[in-house]
Design a protein around this motif. Sequence first.
Motif, PDB file in Angstrom:
ATOM      1  N   UNK A 139      32.657  70.623 -44.249  1.00  0.00           N
ATOM      2  CA  UNK A 139      33.381  69.011 -44.266  1.00  0.00           C
ATOM      3  C   UNK A 139      32.061  68.085 -44.634  1.00  0.00           C
ATOM      4  N   UNK A 140      32.085  66.974 -44.991  1.00  0.00           N
ATOM      5  CA  UNK A 140      30.683  66.373 -46.253  1.00  0.00           C
ATOM      6  C   UNK A 140      31.127  65.565 -46.001  1.00  0.00           C
ATOM      7  N   UNK A 141      30.065  64.081 -45.777  1.00  0.00           N
ATOM      8  CA  UNK A 141      30.411  63.088 -45.965  1.00  0.00           C
ATOM      9  C   UNK A 141      29.238  62.100 -46.728  1.00  0.00           C
ATOM     10  N   UNK A 142      29.519  61.721 -47.642  1.00  0.00           N
ATOM     11  CA  UNK A 142      28.259  61.879 -48.811  1.00  0.00           C
ATOM     12  C   UNK A 142      28.583  59.943 -48.762  1.00  0.00           C
ATOM     13  N   UNK A 143      29.251  59.092 -47.448  1.00  0.00           N
ATOM     14  CA  UNK A 143      29.033  57.835 -47.687  1.00  0.00           C
ATOM     15  C   UNK A 143      29.968  56.824 -48.439  1.00  0.00           C
TER      16      UNK A 143
ATOM     17  N   UNK B 182      22.150  60.260 -53.678  1.00  0.00           N
ATOM     18  CA  UNK B 182      23.306  60.126 -52.375  1.00  0.00           C
ATOM     19  C   UNK B 182      22.823  61.609 -51.948  1.00  0.00           C
ATOM     20  N   UNK B 183      23.587  60.550 -50.351  1.00  0.00           N
ATOM     21  CA  UNK B 183      22.580  61.446 -49.151  1.00  0.00           C
ATOM     22  C   UNK B 183      23.945  61.708 -48.674  1.00  0.00           C
ATOM     23  N   UNK B 184      24.730  63.681 -48.328  1.00  0.00           N
ATOM     24  CA  UNK B 184      26.111  64.354 -47.469  1.00  0.00           C
ATOM     25  C   UNK B 184      25.016  64.944 -46.733  1.00  0.00           C
ATOM     26  N   UNK B 185      25.997  64.106 -45.394  1.00  0.00           N
ATOM     27  CA  UNK B 185      25.897  65.342 -44.392  1.00  0.00           C
ATOM     28  C   UNK B 185      26.959  66.166 -43.360  1.00  0.00           C
TER      29      UNK B 185
END
Length: 156
Positions: free
Chosen positions: A38-42, A140-143
Amino acid sequence: MTAKRLGIGAALAAGTLASALALAPGAAAVVPQTATIVADCGVYGAGTATLTATQDGTAATLTVTSSITAPLALAEDSIASTLTLVKAAGGTTAFTGTENPAMAAGDSVTVGPLAGTVAAGDSLEAFGGSLEMVIFGITVTCTAQGPQAPGPFVFE
């Protein structure tokens, strides 16, 4: 008697070939070949992503296919991406590239294959790492919001 000798010779040749194939080194493999996060890219969104790994010796690739959608149309090979995975033994491994399919606005974002170098026994996990994509000059940073399932990539 000649046919008998040919039969024995063929059997010996087949046996020798089978022995050589059994002793030949196999292609390296990564396990599992796919994992999900599950990724969150802000502000750019959140959702699930599938990571697909391949390995050929010390060369490895990862492709990321997400449920996060592109806000604008994107040309083929227009996203510069760096996927950083965390090593179980400490440190990180980066997979980089500018490969992506053309995407229309609203399409799922896919990047890769991204190339990296691995060693036998490396165990790599997305949780704690990141995916950075530079799109139209914007980073774009995804975590990952938790460990990948079914588990880390283990390279042979």
